[in-house]
Scaffold this motif. Sequence first.
Motif, PDB file in Angstrom:
ATOM      1  N   VAL A 107       0.815  -1.208   0.000  1.00 31.71           N
ATOM      2  CA  VAL A 107       0.000   0.000   0.000  1.00 31.71           C
ATOM      3  C   VAL A 107       0.854   1.266   0.000  1.00 31.71           C
ATOM      4  O   VAL A 107       0.488   2.267  -0.619  1.00 31.71           O
ATOM      5  CB  VAL A 107      -0.951  -0.003   1.216  1.00 31.71           C
ATOM      6  N   TYR A 108       2.002   1.210   0.697  1.00 31.91           N
ATOM      7  CA  TYR A 108       2.840   2.413   0.790  1.00 31.91           C
ATOM      8  C   TYR A 108       4.027   2.307  -0.157  1.00 31.91           C
ATOM      9  O   TYR A 108       4.028   2.865  -1.229  1.00 31.91           O
ATOM     10  CB  TYR A 108       3.291   2.629   2.234  1.00 31.91           C
ATOM     11  N   ALA A 164      -7.136  -2.869   5.534  1.00 29.26           N
ATOM     12  CA  ALA A 164      -6.883  -1.579   6.180  1.00 29.26           C
ATOM     13  C   ALA A 164      -6.288  -1.835   7.557  1.00 29.26           C
ATOM     14  O   ALA A 164      -6.448  -2.920   8.132  1.00 29.26           O
ATOM     15  CB  ALA A 164      -8.175  -0.765   6.301  1.00 29.26           C
ATOM     16  N   MET A 180      -4.078   3.347   7.375  1.00 29.58           N
ATOM     17  CA  MET A 180      -3.870   2.969   5.979  1.00 29.58           C
ATOM     18  C   MET A 180      -5.026   2.123   5.467  1.00 29.58           C
ATOM     19  O   MET A 180      -5.494   1.224   6.165  1.00 29.58           O
ATOM     20  CB  MET A 180      -2.579   2.161   5.814  1.00 29.58           C
ATOM     21  N   VAL A 181      -5.455   2.410   4.252  1.00 31.35           N
ATOM     22  CA  VAL A 181      -6.508   1.636   3.598  1.00 31.35           C
ATOM     23  C   VAL A 181      -6.034   1.273   2.193  1.00 31.35           C
ATOM     24  O   VAL A 181      -5.469   2.117   1.484  1.00 31.35           O
ATOM     25  CB  VAL A 181      -7.828   2.433   3.514  1.00 31.35           C
ATOM     26  N   ASP A 182      -6.250   0.034   1.811  1.00 31.75           N
ATOM     27  CA  ASP A 182      -5.945  -0.399   0.449  1.00 31.75           C
ATOM     28  C   ASP A 182      -6.732   0.484  -0.521  1.00 31.75           C
ATOM     29  O   ASP A 182      -7.958   0.583  -0.410  1.00 31.75           O
ATOM     30  CB  ASP A 182      -6.362  -1.866   0.282  1.00 31.75           C
ATOM     31  N   PRO A 183      -6.056   1.158  -1.456  1.00 30.99           N
ATOM     32  CA  PRO A 183      -6.768   2.056  -2.386  1.00 30.99           C
ATOM     33  C   PRO A 183      -7.917   1.377  -3.120  1.00 30.99           C
ATOM     34  O   PRO A 183      -8.916   2.027  -3.448  1.00 30.99           O
ATOM     35  CB  PRO A 183      -5.665   2.488  -3.360  1.00 30.99           C
ATOM     36  N   GLU A 184      -7.818   0.071  -3.366  1.00 21.58           N
ATOM     37  CA  GLU A 184      -8.873  -0.632  -4.089  1.00 21.58           C
ATOM     38  C   GLU A 184     -10.095  -0.911  -3.218  1.00 21.58           C
ATOM     39  O   GLU A 184     -11.123  -1.369  -3.720  1.00 21.58           O
ATOM     40  CB  GLU A 184      -8.324  -1.951  -4.644  1.00 21.58           C
ATOM     41  N   ARG A 185      -9.978  -0.636  -1.907  1.00 17.77           N
ATOM     42  CA  ARG A 185     -11.091  -0.923  -1.000  1.00 17.77           C
ATOM     43  C   ARG A 185     -11.548   0.321  -0.232  1.00 17.77           C
ATOM     44  O   ARG A 185     -12.270   0.209   0.760  1.00 17.77           O
ATOM     45  CB  ARG A 185     -10.689  -2.023  -0.013  1.00 17.77           C
ATOM     46  N   GLN A 186     -11.134   1.486  -0.679  1.00 17.32           N
ATOM     47  CA  GLN A 186     -11.473   2.701   0.049  1.00 17.32           C
ATOM     48  C   GLN A 186     -12.970   2.989   0.061  1.00 17.32           C
ATOM     49  O   GLN A 186     -13.476   3.649   0.972  1.00 17.32           O
ATOM     50  CB  GLN A 186     -10.708   3.891  -0.545  1.00 17.32           C
ATOM     51  N   GLN A 187     -13.697   2.503  -0.934  1.00 17.16           N
ATOM     52  CA  GLN A 187     -15.130   2.775  -0.997  1.00 17.16           C
ATOM     53  C   GLN A 187     -15.917   2.014   0.064  1.00 17.16           C
ATOM     54  O   GLN A 187     -17.113   2.260   0.254  1.00 17.16           O
ATOM     55  CB  GLN A 187     -15.673   2.427  -2.397  1.00 17.16           C
TER      56      GLN A 187
END
Length: 387
Positions: free
Chosen positions: A46-47, A87, A112-119
């Motif tokens: 993620v980072y 996350a 931190m949140v996985d960009p693909e799961r931010q929704q």
Amino acid sequence: MPWKCEASATFERFWLNTASTADVSLRIADCDEQQVPALQSFFERVYRAGYALCDSTLLRWQFQRTPGSDGLRWHIKLAFDGSNIAACLGFVPLEITLDGAVVRGAWVVNWMVDPERQQLGLGPLLMREVTREFEVTLNIGPNRAARDVLSRMGWSDHGELPRYVAVLDQPSAAVLANAERLSWPSLSPAPARLQSSSPARVVRVERFDADATSLWDRITAAGSDTAGTRRSAEFLNWRYADHPGFRYRLFAQYQDARLTALAAYRVEVVQGMSIRVGRLVEYLDTADEGPETGSRMLAHLLDDARAEGVSVMDFFCGDRRYEEQLARNGFVADPAAIAALPLLFQPIDRSRSAISFMSHTRRRSAAIGGSPHWYVTKGDGDQDRPN
């Protein structure tokens, strides 16, 4: 009775409904020993590769071997989408002084949140899990997006921490400013101070003792509007003396055998250069009790920094009561002048220019509502750690 802002409750219901209607298998859990390798892989994914907390020693120091901890529990909340970490939110349980009393609180870090799961709303769900455990929760350094989310969850936004900078070597400072010549404010002559019959004595120490706890408790006694992480000897030694990566220089000032000030700073070599920068992360002083205290701490720190080859020293602090002492010793607070010098040096990064601070409380507080002197520095949270 615990108090919750209506905005926070409404926001949490919104996120819970969002997550519950999504076609996913979500669960929240405390991190355990077996999940640490997967968590570190999550950090890198993620980072970036080589992220600081992929160092297991630093990770344990930050989230397991903290003041008051039994050394077994990991202070990290995880959100799973199926069997995958989606996350995380770390937190550091600490004593917080508020309204002259010591309450159970925590700093939150590494949200931190996985960009693909931010929704899916996992970030707010994790934050809700942490804030329900503590009377006070604090966050230093959230970005603009995080500040917007936290504000809607009922957090108080205290703006940006003032930054104070002392230039000890103008040519080197000009290099850091990427300028041929640094335009720096001229300093006014220091005002005359009464001489104490018992001069202050500043010494370098390896660790702080119980006198440090007494100093903090004296500064924040009932009737004081100072709030912040309780600077107990246990906290200070964990944060500075026992840090696994940095070597802080610790100082104590005594007058008539009584501790009247303490400080901590470290020397940082700018990446790709030989220039040295001093990061002052702790400064507590009873000089505001009156000029007869004859405080010498800041002057001593700057002398020590010069001996260490430091060209610039900075200090972030939310408590403005030290502005006069800082200015008297050559620290500048003018934002226009300070803007020329970068905030980050590993490597030099001019895109970030400030550090924000927010708080959340589960009870009504006179200090929170009345804008207390929040003693918050880069020593809080995770703002001063290896990059």
